[in-house]
Design a protein around this motif. Structure first.
Motif, PDB file in Angstrom:
ATOM      1  N   TYR A  97       0.840  -1.193   0.000  1.00  0.00           N
ATOM      2  CA  TYR A  97       0.000   0.000   0.000  1.00  0.00           C
ATOM      3  C   TYR A  97       0.875   1.244   0.000  1.00  0.00           C
ATOM      4  O   TYR A  97       1.811   1.356   0.791  1.00  0.00           O
ATOM      5  CB  TYR A  97      -0.921   0.038   1.224  1.00  0.00           C
ATOM      6  CG  TYR A  97      -1.936  -1.086   1.262  1.00  0.00           C
ATOM      7  CD1 TYR A  97      -3.102  -1.001   0.515  1.00  0.00           C
ATOM      8  CD2 TYR A  97      -1.735  -2.216   2.047  1.00  0.00           C
ATOM      9  CE1 TYR A  97      -4.046  -2.015   0.546  1.00  0.00           C
ATOM     10  CE2 TYR A  97      -2.669  -3.238   2.086  1.00  0.00           C
ATOM     11  CZ  TYR A  97      -3.817  -3.133   1.334  1.00  0.00           C
ATOM     12  OH  TYR A  97      -4.739  -4.141   1.368  1.00  0.00           O
ATOM     13  N   GLU A  98       0.523   2.181  -0.850  1.00  0.00           N
ATOM     14  CA  GLU A  98       1.306   3.419  -0.935  1.00  0.00           C
ATOM     15  C   GLU A  98       0.991   4.378   0.211  1.00  0.00           C
ATOM     16  O   GLU A  98       1.878   5.040   0.729  1.00  0.00           O
ATOM     17  CB  GLU A  98       1.039   4.121  -2.270  1.00  0.00           C
ATOM     18  CG  GLU A  98       1.596   3.379  -3.461  1.00  0.00           C
ATOM     19  CD  GLU A  98       1.313   4.116  -4.765  1.00  0.00           C
ATOM     20  OE1 GLU A  98       1.061   5.334  -4.730  1.00  0.00           O
ATOM     21  OE2 GLU A  98       1.350   3.446  -5.804  1.00  0.00           O
ATOM     22  N   LYS A  99      -0.272   4.448   0.597  1.00  0.00           N
ATOM     23  CA  LYS A  99      -0.705   5.412   1.608  1.00  0.00           C
ATOM     24  C   LYS A  99      -0.678   4.788   3.003  1.00  0.00           C
ATOM     25  O   LYS A  99      -1.127   3.652   3.197  1.00  0.00           O
ATOM     26  CB  LYS A  99      -2.119   5.909   1.313  1.00  0.00           C
ATOM     27  CG  LYS A  99      -2.241   6.698   0.038  1.00  0.00           C
ATOM     28  CD  LYS A  99      -3.672   7.145  -0.155  1.00  0.00           C
ATOM     29  CE  LYS A  99      -3.839   7.906  -1.441  1.00  0.00           C
ATOM     30  NZ  LYS A  99      -5.255   8.245  -1.673  1.00  0.00           N
ATOM     31  N   ASP A 100      -0.204   5.558   3.977  1.00  0.00           N
ATOM     32  CA  ASP A 100      -0.191   5.110   5.370  1.00  0.00           C
ATOM     33  C   ASP A 100      -1.599   4.845   5.883  1.00  0.00           C
ATOM     34  O   ASP A 100      -1.808   3.928   6.674  1.00  0.00           O
ATOM     35  CB  ASP A 100       0.482   6.153   6.269  1.00  0.00           C
ATOM     36  CG  ASP A 100       1.975   6.272   5.999  1.00  0.00           C
ATOM     37  OD1 ASP A 100       2.537   5.349   5.375  1.00  0.00           O
ATOM     38  OD2 ASP A 100       2.561   7.281   6.419  1.00  0.00           O
ATOM     39  N   GLU A 101      -2.569   5.642   5.427  1.00  0.00           N
ATOM     40  CA  GLU A 101      -3.942   5.475   5.871  1.00  0.00           C
ATOM     41  C   GLU A 101      -4.482   4.103   5.489  1.00  0.00           C
ATOM     42  O   GLU A 101      -5.244   3.497   6.244  1.00  0.00           O
ATOM     43  CB  GLU A 101      -4.842   6.582   5.296  1.00  0.00           C
ATOM     44  CG  GLU A 101      -4.533   7.971   5.815  1.00  0.00           C
ATOM     45  CD  GLU A 101      -3.306   8.606   5.167  1.00  0.00           C
ATOM     46  OE1 GLU A 101      -2.913   8.202   4.044  1.00  0.00           O
ATOM     47  OE2 GLU A 101      -2.705   9.490   5.797  1.00  0.00           O
ATOM     48  N   PRO A 158       9.589   3.688   8.999  1.00  0.00           N
ATOM     49  CA  PRO A 158      10.285   3.785   7.712  1.00  0.00           C
ATOM     50  C   PRO A 158      10.243   5.222   7.173  1.00  0.00           C
ATOM     51  O   PRO A 158       9.293   5.962   7.445  1.00  0.00           O
ATOM     52  CB  PRO A 158       9.487   2.848   6.799  1.00  0.00           C
ATOM     53  CG  PRO A 158       8.681   1.980   7.695  1.00  0.00           C
ATOM     54  CD  PRO A 158       8.488   2.735   8.957  1.00  0.00           C
ATOM     55  N   PRO A 159      11.247   5.616   6.413  1.00  0.00           N
ATOM     56  CA  PRO A 159      11.250   6.972   5.842  1.00  0.00           C
ATOM     57  C   PRO A 159      10.012   7.216   4.978  1.00  0.00           C
ATOM     58  O   PRO A 159       9.579   6.349   4.222  1.00  0.00           O
ATOM     59  CB  PRO A 159      12.522   6.997   4.972  1.00  0.00           C
ATOM     60  CG  PRO A 159      13.348   5.838   5.426  1.00  0.00           C
ATOM     61  CD  PRO A 159      12.424   4.847   6.035  1.00  0.00           C
ATOM     62  N   GLY A 160       9.431   8.395   5.122  1.00  0.00           N
ATOM     63  CA  GLY A 160       8.246   8.752   4.355  1.00  0.00           C
ATOM     64  C   GLY A 160       6.961   8.128   4.870  1.00  0.00           C
ATOM     65  O   GLY A 160       5.929   8.205   4.216  1.00  0.00           O
TER      66      GLY A 160
END
Length: 181
Positions: A34-38, A120-122
């Protein structure tokens, strides 16, 4: 000749380090998927919810707790019995409002982040242990208590402690039982 006392069946235990490392690998894989943390947070919460709905039966069977009559009593049971039983820690409980429906569980030590130094970064919006919120919410819902459970503070985000907020959404229903004559 007397019968031997009945014992509860033994529950297999897994190594804590293995569990923590496996959870870390799961979160790492979700971050790749998944790209988004949400989205990762939502997935962890849903996964925890599913665990909580099943775990509550085991908890009630093994802990022998009695019916609770207040939100503070419920939160105390979660902190002193459930967390101790399943994670080996006892969070501190604080009440956050005068209507006594908002509580915080303050974890001085969080076993799920034992091998994690930083996010993790970002991934600054990642709630690494969001699984715990889902577990608590799912377990409470199975005993007919709607609650909003979120992380208020997180050591991985630079806070001094890890704090989980529990807000009970409706008043407990007092049922009056009439005695049969």
């Amino acid at each position: 000749m007397s019968r031997p006392a009945q014992r509860r069946p033994g529950y297999p235990k897994i190594n804590k380090d293995l569990f923590v490392l496996t959870y870390g690998a799961l979160v790492a894989q979700l971050c790749k998927d998944y790209e988004k943390d949400e989205d990762v947070n939502k997935y962890l919460d849903n996964m925890g919810y599913s665990i909580g709905t099943r775990l509550v039966e085991d908890f009630l069977a093994r802990s022998c707790v009695r019916r609770c009559h207040s939100y503070s009593e419920i939160t105390g049971i979660i902190a002193q019995v459930a967390f101790k039983m399943y994670l080996g820690i006892t969070p501190r409980v604080t009440c956050n409002n005068s209507s006594r429906n908002e509580f915080s569980l303050i974890l001085e030590k969080n076993p799920l982040v034992e091998f994690v130094e930083e996010l993790p970064p970002g991934r600054s919006a990642l709630c690494y242990c969001n699984l715990l919120c889902g577990i608590i919410r799912g377990a409470l819902e199975m005993v007919h208590l709607d609650a909003d459970v979120t992380f208020l503070q997180d050591r991985l985000k630079g806070d001094s402690v890890t704090e989980i907020g529990i807000t009970f959404l409706k008043k407990p229903e007092e049922k009056k039982y009439r005695r049969k004559k």
